[in-house]
Design a protein around this motif. Structure first.
Motif, PDB file in Angstrom:
ATOM      1  N   UNK A 315       0.802  -1.216   0.000  1.00  0.00           N
ATOM      2  CA  UNK A 315       0.000   0.000   0.000  1.00  0.00           C
ATOM      3  C   UNK A 315       0.840   1.275   0.000  1.00  0.00           C
ATOM      4  N   UNK A 316       2.076   1.242   0.485  1.00  0.00           N
ATOM      5  CA  UNK A 316       2.943   2.395   0.340  1.00  0.00           C
ATOM      6  C   UNK A 316       2.780   3.479   1.388  1.00  0.00           C
ATOM      7  N   UNK A 317       2.137   3.178   2.522  1.00  0.00           N
ATOM      8  CA  UNK A 317       2.022   4.146   3.621  1.00  0.00           C
ATOM      9  C   UNK A 317       1.920   3.370   4.924  1.00  0.00           C
ATOM     10  N   UNK A 318       1.951   4.070   6.019  1.00  0.00           N
ATOM     11  CA  UNK A 318       1.830   3.456   7.339  1.00  0.00           C
ATOM     12  C   UNK A 318       0.557   3.929   8.027  1.00  0.00           C
ATOM     13  N   UNK A 319       0.236   3.265   9.116  1.00  0.00           N
ATOM     14  CA  UNK A 319      -0.900   3.683   9.934  1.00  0.00           C
ATOM     15  C   UNK A 319      -0.705   5.119  10.411  1.00  0.00           C
ATOM     16  N   UNK A 320       0.525   5.454  10.797  1.00  0.00           N
ATOM     17  CA  UNK A 320       0.812   6.789  11.306  1.00  0.00           C
ATOM     18  C   UNK A 320       0.615   7.840  10.209  1.00  0.00           C
ATOM     19  N   UNK A 321       1.066   7.529   8.994  1.00  0.00           N
ATOM     20  CA  UNK A 321       0.891   8.446   7.871  1.00  0.00           C
ATOM     21  C   UNK A 321      -0.595   8.662   7.596  1.00  0.00           C
ATOM     22  N   UNK A 322      -1.367   7.583   7.624  1.00  0.00           N
ATOM     23  CA  UNK A 322      -2.801   7.713   7.368  1.00  0.00           C
ATOM     24  C   UNK A 322      -3.463   8.611   8.408  1.00  0.00           C
ATOM     25  N   UNK A 323      -3.163   8.373   9.672  1.00  0.00           N
ATOM     26  CA  UNK A 323      -3.783   9.172  10.730  1.00  0.00           C
ATOM     27  C   UNK A 323      -3.348  10.633  10.660  1.00  0.00           C
ATOM     28  N   UNK A 324      -2.142  10.890  10.163  1.00  0.00           N
ATOM     29  CA  UNK A 324      -1.703  12.285  10.007  1.00  0.00           C
ATOM     30  C   UNK A 324      -2.513  12.979   8.918  1.00  0.00           C
ATOM     31  N   UNK A 325      -2.895  12.241   7.861  1.00  0.00           N
ATOM     32  CA  UNK A 325      -3.762  12.803   6.823  1.00  0.00           C
ATOM     33  C   UNK A 325      -5.150  13.121   7.389  1.00  0.00           C
ATOM     34  N   UNK A 326      -5.667  12.208   8.213  1.00  0.00           N
ATOM     35  CA  UNK A 326      -6.964  12.437   8.854  1.00  0.00           C
ATOM     36  C   UNK A 326      -6.900  13.679   9.731  1.00  0.00           C
ATOM     37  N   UNK A 327      -5.829  13.818  10.494  1.00  0.00           N
ATOM     38  CA  UNK A 327      -5.669  14.977  11.385  1.00  0.00           C
ATOM     39  C   UNK A 327      -5.630  16.269  10.576  1.00  0.00           C
ATOM     40  N   UNK A 328      -4.873  16.281   9.482  1.00  0.00           N
ATOM     41  CA  UNK A 328      -4.769  17.503   8.688  1.00  0.00           C
ATOM     42  C   UNK A 328      -6.096  17.824   7.999  1.00  0.00           C
ATOM     43  N   UNK A 329      -6.771  16.789   7.505  1.00  0.00           N
ATOM     44  CA  UNK A 329      -8.067  17.012   6.855  1.00  0.00           C
ATOM     45  C   UNK A 329      -9.046  17.663   7.821  1.00  0.00           C
ATOM     46  N   UNK A 330      -9.040  17.221   9.063  1.00  0.00           N
ATOM     47  CA  UNK A 330      -9.968  17.781  10.052  1.00  0.00           C
ATOM     48  C   UNK A 330      -9.511  19.172  10.505  1.00  0.00           C
ATOM     49  N   UNK A 331      -8.229  19.423  10.395  1.00  0.00           N
ATOM     50  CA  UNK A 331      -7.725  20.750  10.744  1.00  0.00           C
ATOM     51  C   UNK A 331      -8.232  21.794   9.760  1.00  0.00           C
ATOM     52  N   UNK A 332      -8.178  21.479   8.458  1.00  0.00           N
ATOM     53  CA  UNK A 332      -8.577  22.460   7.439  1.00  0.00           C
ATOM     54  C   UNK A 332     -10.071  22.382   7.116  1.00  0.00           C
ATOM     55  N   UNK A 333     -10.699  21.243   7.462  1.00  0.00           N
ATOM     56  CA  UNK A 333     -12.143  21.064   7.226  1.00  0.00           C
ATOM     57  C   UNK A 333     -12.757  20.388   8.447  1.00  0.00           C
ATOM     58  N   UNK A 334     -13.052  21.140   9.491  1.00  0.00           N
ATOM     59  CA  UNK A 334     -13.583  20.531  10.717  1.00  0.00           C
ATOM     60  C   UNK A 334     -14.858  19.728  10.496  1.00  0.00           C
ATOM     61  N   UNK A 335     -15.612  20.058   9.433  1.00  0.00           N
ATOM     62  CA  UNK A 335     -16.866  19.358   9.184  1.00  0.00           C
ATOM     63  C   UNK A 335     -16.713  18.201   8.206  1.00  0.00           C
ATOM     64  N   UNK A 336     -15.478  17.778   7.913  1.00  0.00           N
ATOM     65  CA  UNK A 336     -15.251  16.734   6.919  1.00  0.00           C
ATOM     66  C   UNK A 336     -15.856  15.407   7.382  1.00  0.00           C
TER      67      UNK A 336
END
Length: 477
Positions: A315-336
């Motif tokens: 898959x080319x990513x880690x659990x930590x990388x995925x959760x960092x994307x989730x964190x950033x998405x919620x940072x810029x779009x709290x209603x995502x």
């Protein structure tokens, strides 16, 4: 196949498209002579993903030009076409069962044409099985020759011989193929085809070919046509939309394409699928946040929460990388609103490793999940891996995951009670009850209090009853 100098090799020459128009006219003349007193009817049934649905609309567009009308009743049909899916074993079994059921109908109507296409038919072993075991099937063609349907159909009609065409190919892009949309409220818009990722469990790269992006001008042209036709919900499609532009010899990526479509005039919402976490960027998430027409919904499949399993999946990513994307998405779009795909019981996965998936689900707080027990696909790397855990045991894990997500979903929808949402009314869930989706892709049902006037329009709906997977509400004036 990311070499940008190779992009033109994917394009079907316009001369070939014009040639298919000639075969369209020839097929039309044969059908007119064969059915002088009525319009022949085609039944087209599509299985699988939204990409297949989009292919089905193009198939119907070509059949309509050839002279067919359409029916949903197999007993009325003069042509039955199944557009197949190969993503899981269950999908393939359904196809074989449905094709087998056509045998007796074919005996009653020997002139009926039976055609099979799509991902299953791109596999040589499947095509050979159809040829040997289902002699009453007239036409079989793969994913790379859909644009040649008029020619293939004409050969069946004029020569009364079986036709098989599933050539190996890196893939093609065929523009200017006729489309018959399934509706005018929601529209599918392919932006790219194929996949270069070769996840170890997935058959898609073998049946859909290499990544190839459509030119942005062609995409924008089709988007404008959808908007002009009254489409209010446009879904951009690709096996991995985050890779858009890599095969194009210009400065374009998915974030920039999203902005271009967002800037088109009109009142509509933009959705897209599917995204790959390894290619998801902060630029994309920032663009989503800045584009008022882009839905606040992100479908980002993670498949497993364990890093060893993710590596085995390629898959080319880690659990930590995925959760960092989730964190950033919620940072810029709290209603995502986040949704995802999960495979339970990948070969060699242990229960302790599966618990990492549960942990990720708990942390990410998804709106909903598409969950599957691992299905082995011949030809993939995972099909050769040791798989010691029983189906029964995997079923227990699956239930544990579903129970967890049900609890999370119920808590999320409970927070929606009393709030109002902009909703595109898509039609009726049942008599007197509208249905639609919020920008976060949550299904909402609400009473028809205006005699059908809201269908195809954006309206404001207040949530009155949150359930687990859908909510109910009432139309606001």
């Amino acid at each position: 196949m990311s070499d940008k100098t190779d992009v033109k090799k994917f394009q079907v020459p316009q001369e070939e498209i014009e040639k298919q128009k000639e075969f369209t006219a020839l097929a039309n003349s044969v059908l007119t002579a064969k059915y002088p007193d009525r319009t022949p009817l085609a039944m087209v049934h599509t299985y699988g993903c939204q990409g297949n649905v989009s292919d089905g609309e193009r198939i119907k567009g070509m059949l309509e030009k050839c002279g067919y009308g359409f029916t949903d009743d197999v007993n009325e049909a003069d042509l039955v076409l199944y557009n197949t899916c190969a993503i899981r074993e269950h999908a393939e079994d359904r196809i074989y069962g449905n094709v087998g059921a056509l045998k007796n109908i074919k005996k009653e109507k020997p002139d009926m044409i039976i055609a099979l296409c799509g991902c299953m038919m791109q596999q040589e072993k499947v095509s050979e099985k159809i040829k040997k075991s289902y002699p009453y099937v007239n036409l079989v063609f793969g994913t790379h020759v859909i644009h040649k349907l008029p020619e293939l159909l004409y050969n069946v009609l004029s020569k009364s011989k079986r036709v098989f065409s599933s050539p190996e190919s890196d893939g093609v892009i065929a523009e200017n193929v006729p489309v018959r949309r399934d509706g005018n409220i929601k529209g599918w818009l392919p932006i790219m085809y194929g996949c270069n990722n070769f996840c170890s469990y997935c058959i898609v790269p073998y049946v859909r070919g290499r990544e190839r992006s459509r030119e942005p001008e062609d995409i924008i042209k089709e988007a404008k046509e959808l908007i002009a036709a009254g489409c209010k919900d446009i879904t951009l499609l690709g096996q991995n939309v985050n890779s858009y532009g890599k095969t194009l010899d210009r400065d374009i990526n998915f974030a920039k394409l999203l902005k271009m479509i967002n800037d088109l005039p009109g009142d509509f919402i933009i959705r897209f699928m599917t995204s790959h976490p390894k290619d998801c960027t902060e630029e994309l998430l920032d663009t989503m946040a800045q584009c008022e027409k882009v839905a606040r919904h992100f479908h980002l499949p993670f498949q497993s929460g364990n890093n060893r399993v993710l590596k085995e999946m390629n898959r080319g990513y880690t659990k930590e990388k995925y959760l960092s994307l989730v964190e950033y998405a919620r940072k810029v779009m709290p209603d995502i609103s986040l949704t995802s795909d999960i495979i339970v019981g990948f070969p060699g996965e242990t229960y302790e490793e599966f618990k990492d998936t549960l942990d990720l689900v708990e942390k990410a707080k998804f709106t909903s999940l598409y969950t599957f027990i691992f299905s082995s696909r011949d030809g993939t790397k995972a099909a050769k891996m040791p798989d010691p855990v029983s189906r029964e045991e995997k079923g227990k894990w699956f239930k544990e995951l579903c129970d967890l997500q049900e609890s999370i979903a119920g808590k999320r929808t409970a927070l929606m009670k009393g709030k109002s949402y902009r909703v595109l009314c898509e039609g009726y869930a049942k008599e007197g009850i509208y249905n639609g989706r919020t920008g976060g892709n949550v299904m909402i049902e609400f009473p028809d209090t205006d005699g059908g006037k809201s269908i195809g329009k954006f309206c404001t709906v207040k949530v009155t009853e949150p359930l687990t997977w859908i909510v109910r509400g009432e139309l606001e004036e």
